[in-house]
Enzyme design. Sequence first.
Site, short mmCIF file in Angstrom:
data_model
loop_
_atom_site.label_atom_id
_atom_site.label_comp_id
_atom_site.label_asym_id
_atom_site.label_seq_id
_atom_site.Cartn_x
_atom_site.Cartn_y
_atom_site.Cartn_z
N LYS A 159 43.82 45.46 50.16
CA LYS A 159 43.21 44.22 50.66
C LYS A 159 43.73 43.83 52.04
O LYS A 159 43.01 43.27 52.85
CB LYS A 159 43.47 43.08 49.68
CG LYS A 159 42.74 43.23 48.36
CD LYS A 159 43.05 42.04 47.46
CE LYS A 159 42.44 42.24 46.09
NZ LYS A 159 42.77 41.16 45.17
N GLU A 244 47.88 33.96 51.28
CA GLU A 244 46.60 33.53 51.81
C GLU A 244 46.49 32.03 51.63
O GLU A 244 47.02 31.48 50.66
CB GLU A 244 45.53 34.22 50.94
CG GLU A 244 44.20 34.42 51.55
CD GLU A 244 43.29 35.18 50.58
OE1 GLU A 244 43.46 36.40 50.42
OE2 GLU A 244 42.43 34.53 49.97
N ARG A 335 32.72 50.21 44.88
CA ARG A 335 32.11 50.77 43.66
C ARG A 335 31.00 49.85 43.21
O ARG A 335 30.83 48.76 43.76
CB ARG A 335 33.17 50.84 42.57
CG ARG A 335 33.80 49.44 42.40
CD ARG A 335 34.91 49.36 41.40
NE ARG A 335 35.69 48.16 41.58
CZ ARG A 335 35.45 46.98 41.00
NH1 ARG A 335 34.41 46.87 40.20
NH2 ARG A 335 36.21 45.95 41.23
P1 ADP Z 1 34.06 43.19 39.44
O1 ADP Z 1 33.65 44.56 39.08
O2 ADP Z 1 32.98 42.25 39.52
O3 ADP Z 1 35.05 43.11 40.56
P2 ADP Z 1 36.22 42.89 37.80
O4 ADP Z 1 37.14 42.94 38.96
O5 ADP Z 1 36.50 41.93 36.72
O6 ADP Z 1 34.78 42.56 38.24
O7 ADP Z 1 35.96 44.33 37.18
C1 ADP Z 1 36.86 45.30 37.28
C2 ADP Z 1 37.63 45.21 36.05
O8 ADP Z 1 36.88 45.72 34.97
C3 ADP Z 1 38.83 46.05 36.07
O9 ADP Z 1 39.89 45.47 36.72
C4 ADP Z 1 39.10 46.18 34.61
O10 ADP Z 1 39.87 45.10 34.14
C5 ADP Z 1 37.76 46.10 33.97
N1 ADP Z 1 37.32 47.36 33.39
C6 ADP Z 1 37.65 48.57 33.77
N2 ADP Z 1 37.04 49.49 33.06
C7 ADP Z 1 36.30 48.83 32.19
C8 ADP Z 1 35.41 49.25 31.17
N3 ADP Z 1 35.14 50.52 30.95
N4 ADP Z 1 34.79 48.30 30.45
C9 ADP Z 1 35.03 47.02 30.71
N5 ADP Z 1 35.85 46.59 31.66
C10 ADP Z 1 36.48 47.48 32.39
P1 ADP Z 2 40.42 40.52 42.67
O1 ADP Z 2 40.81 41.75 43.40
O2 ADP Z 2 41.21 40.33 41.45
O3 ADP Z 2 38.95 40.44 42.48
P2 ADP Z 2 40.10 38.53 44.73
O4 ADP Z 2 40.93 38.52 45.95
O5 ADP Z 2 38.73 39.06 44.87
O6 ADP Z 2 40.88 39.31 43.60
O7 ADP Z 2 40.05 37.06 44.14
C1 ADP Z 2 39.56 36.82 42.85
C2 ADP Z 2 39.30 35.33 42.67
O8 ADP Z 2 40.47 34.56 42.90
C3 ADP Z 2 38.28 34.73 43.62
O9 ADP Z 2 36.96 34.92 43.19
C4 ADP Z 2 38.68 33.27 43.62
O10 ADP Z 2 38.21 32.61 42.47
C5 ADP Z 2 40.17 33.33 43.52
N1 ADP Z 2 40.76 33.31 44.87
C6 ADP Z 2 41.13 34.36 45.59
N2 ADP Z 2 41.61 33.99 46.79
C7 ADP Z 2 41.55 32.66 46.82
C8 ADP Z 2 41.90 31.67 47.79
N3 ADP Z 2 42.43 32.00 48.94
N4 ADP Z 2 41.68 30.37 47.49
C9 ADP Z 2 41.15 30.02 46.31
N5 ADP Z 2 40.81 30.90 45.36
C10 ADP Z 2 41.00 32.22 45.61
#
Ligand code: ADP
Ligand code: ADP
Length: 845
Positions: A159, A244, A335
């Site tokens: 990130k 952040e 992805r």
């Molecule tokens: P997005 O894909 O929208 O970013 P997430 O970050 O929640 O949503 O999705 C990724 C997450 O899905 C992974 O961090 C893991 O926790 C979960 N994951 C991984 N493999 C599987 C699977 N086969 N079925 C359901 N969840 C999974």
């Molecule tokens: P991940 O890799 O787990 O998806 P993200 O960086 O995409 O992590 O953040 C996941 C969620 O965490 C965001 O959708 C938001 O709800 C919260 N979040 C992340 N960064 C911030 C921020 N700077 N301020 C407030 N909420 C945040």
Amino acid sequence: MNYKFDKIFSETIEYLKQLNPLIGGTGYSEVDPPGLPAGHRLRKVVIANRGEIAKRFFLALHEEGIPTVAVVSDADRGQSWYEFADEVVFIGDNFNYSNIPVIIAAAYLARANAIYPGYGFISECADFVSSVNTFSSEYDHEIIFMGPNYDTMHLLGDKVRARALARENDIPLFESSGIILNEDMDTALQEAGGIGYPVMVKLSIGGGGRGIYIANGPEELREAVQSCTRLGREQYGDPSFYIEKYIEDPIHMEVQIFNGWAVSLRKCAVQRRNQKIIEESGHTFIDDHLALSLMAAAEKIALLSGYSQNGGAGTVEFLIDNSTGRFGFMEINTRLQVEYAVTDQSLGIDLAKWQVLYFDGREDNILLYKNLKNRSPNIDHSIECRIYAEDPENDYMPSPGVIIEMDLPTFNGIRCDFGFSKGDSILPMFDPMIGKLISNGSSREESLIRMERALQELYIKGVKTNISQLLKIVRHQKFREGNYTNRLLDDFEELKFPGPGGGDSGGVNLNPVIFGTFTEYIRLIQEAVRQYIIMTDIERYTIPKMDQDIPSRFNARFNDISYRVEFVQVTVDTSHVFIDSSYRGKIRANSFNERSDDLIVIFGNRSYRIRLDRFSNALVLRMKNENNKIDYYQLEVVPEGKEETDPVHLVKSPFPGTFVSFPGNGIAVGDLVEEGEELIVLSSMKMDTTITSPVTGTITWIIEDGNLQNLMRAQNRNGLFVGRSIQEGEVLFIIECPDECVTGGPAERDKKAVVQGEYGTASSFMNSLLSDTPLEEMTGYRESDVELLFELLRAVFSGFIRDSRVVERTAGMQQEMPADLLLGYGPGENAIAGIISHYVCIRLR
Ligand code: ADP
Ligand code: ADP
Ligand code: MG
């Protein structure tokens, strides 16, 4: 390559051959799989994932005639999700879904020429891509990684690096630090001070909402950095993090990209623990200028990162600061994401198929792909609900287990993406997602109506799920208005806690209490009858009556209030019911299945269809509320007299999981703990859960004597330490309480609700019958009372009423009554009563 590729690779091959004795193992061959026409780049594809996303790709590839290979760990062997794979490679240890050499060796052994990574696991791991590339060149057999190339993944998988790219190129983003290594607290404090509190501490390689911590000041920052780096070290082997600016009221919006094109927007602002649970696509909720700015920023960073030359599907995530309207770039996921299906349904496309076609070298066949420049003017609105095996009313406690029943919704506008079905296990070592429910309609309104309908239709039994919370959310005014932010679940407490599911029209609806205890009552009767039948078969003539007491009084705890529920049974299927000694009416079980967990109950001139699921600590009822909408109700029911009054209390693990840690300075035998004090942290479904003490008392026993050496197993194949696995129900602690300690009997514990009787004349009669009113005062019966008295007398004679108090008083009233009213019920009738009781198998006292 940071390991000796050949050595590890050949060891891994041997490992897989042992697990898969029948596998060829002669190496990759160029021979085309039978039936696959020439011209496909993809000849056979390993899906390096499990559950829903794996099943989706087996099927998508199957539609194109391309063979697939499942990799399946030990715990997954008995599951249904890989049924549609053409071949299977068993990979042993559950960690091996994330083990790069194992996945590549599986592709090698199965002679596959491509790997699809899915999401989670190693789907965003640049090392994986470089290993695939190294393998391809060193072994002279190309394996296609179906995702962006190494450079793009390397740039975006981290990130901090992705943010630097955005910053250098004037893509808006909220203030943040650079990468902070070596758990450097001084730099962290300095950076946070510069950015200004509140801040967020984030692992640079976290995902799925993990490794994100809020800090409101320097003290909290220290704690946040400690937690963050501990998680990074233990789970990912990398504690580097960054800081952040924390946006207090943000809206998560993201852009689906495909090869650098912005396809459309998604709003993903319903989240718990920073992970999405509901996503929407179609209506953008923001003005056109902002929408186009997000799409433009997404295309720009996609182009800069090399996504437009390769890569297929990806997502660019942004936060909008609701207080200023400014937006900031957050990260790119390299992805197809969990919520891609809302984009599918909104645009009428098939992103999974796009992935297949693109990596198969048939980009030109992608439907609508060329029309993307028109930004698809005819869009539907689509909503996705993620169905998780967890208990939102109990701080999202993980709920792994076996799916005993599963009814998926049907009809217009509904798509069910489920990787699991009836009989499958939702396993503690993996993600809690059971599946995804997706609705679409020509407007948001229509999509919402369909979603609410589908959530009511969906039924899953065996694990606790978040379905009832999802129902509350889609029925909530704020969500329906559409202008909600990420704060939805924080700002509206009613969405997180037990309580009526949005439909209650004031007043306490006690039907769940009545029905919950009634089903328990029926179950006990059924059990007793079954027992009796077994006994009479053997000793038909020696045991004339059922020698078993069936409790007819229960303590029920519902929405933090305790009730005493009592049944006075009058026929095989009918009882009078009292709550806290106040008469509530007659209840009848109309029909029920063998387990009495799916039944129709007649109560107050209405029939209710009830389905229930029994857990060790609660009953979950699914039934219609007063507005005729399906709702879920959780309650505890304990037969009176069955409360645990033992001064020794066993603290058991509520779910299967693994040991993580003891809190603070540890815990030892002899320690005094307060009710609610933290005892142990367990991990299940990738979530750490703290178990607290249910009582105040002294610890007299600890699992493994609290010895950390025994509780932390050795390193796994990925070099990470893992905790000892813990069974559901395994005793973690024994706590001895002072004499007055009473547990398990909900009614004994706390406040009593005031319940008003609401049924006219019968009510006063029944109430006085069960109260201490002297018999003499009860003479001068009304017509309806006489009828009731007859009903009770009949029940006494038939043996349904076993409660001596009621029997005595009913008999007493019989004496008091005018003889001409008592027609055929003289003392001589007792013989008949005996016969009846024999047949209905219940003892007449
Ligand atoms: P997005 O894909 O929208 O970013 P997430 O970050 O929640 O949503 O999705 C990724 C997450 O899905 C992974 O961090 C893991 O926790 C979960 N994951 C991984 N493999 C599987 C699977 N086969 N079925 C359901 N969840 C999974
Ligand atoms: P991940 O890799 O787990 O998806 P993200 O960086 O995409 O992590 O953040 C996941 C969620 O965490 C965001 O959708 C938001 O709800 C919260 N979040 C992340 N960064 C911030 C921020 N700077 N301020 C407030 N909420 C945040
Ligand atoms: Mg994210």
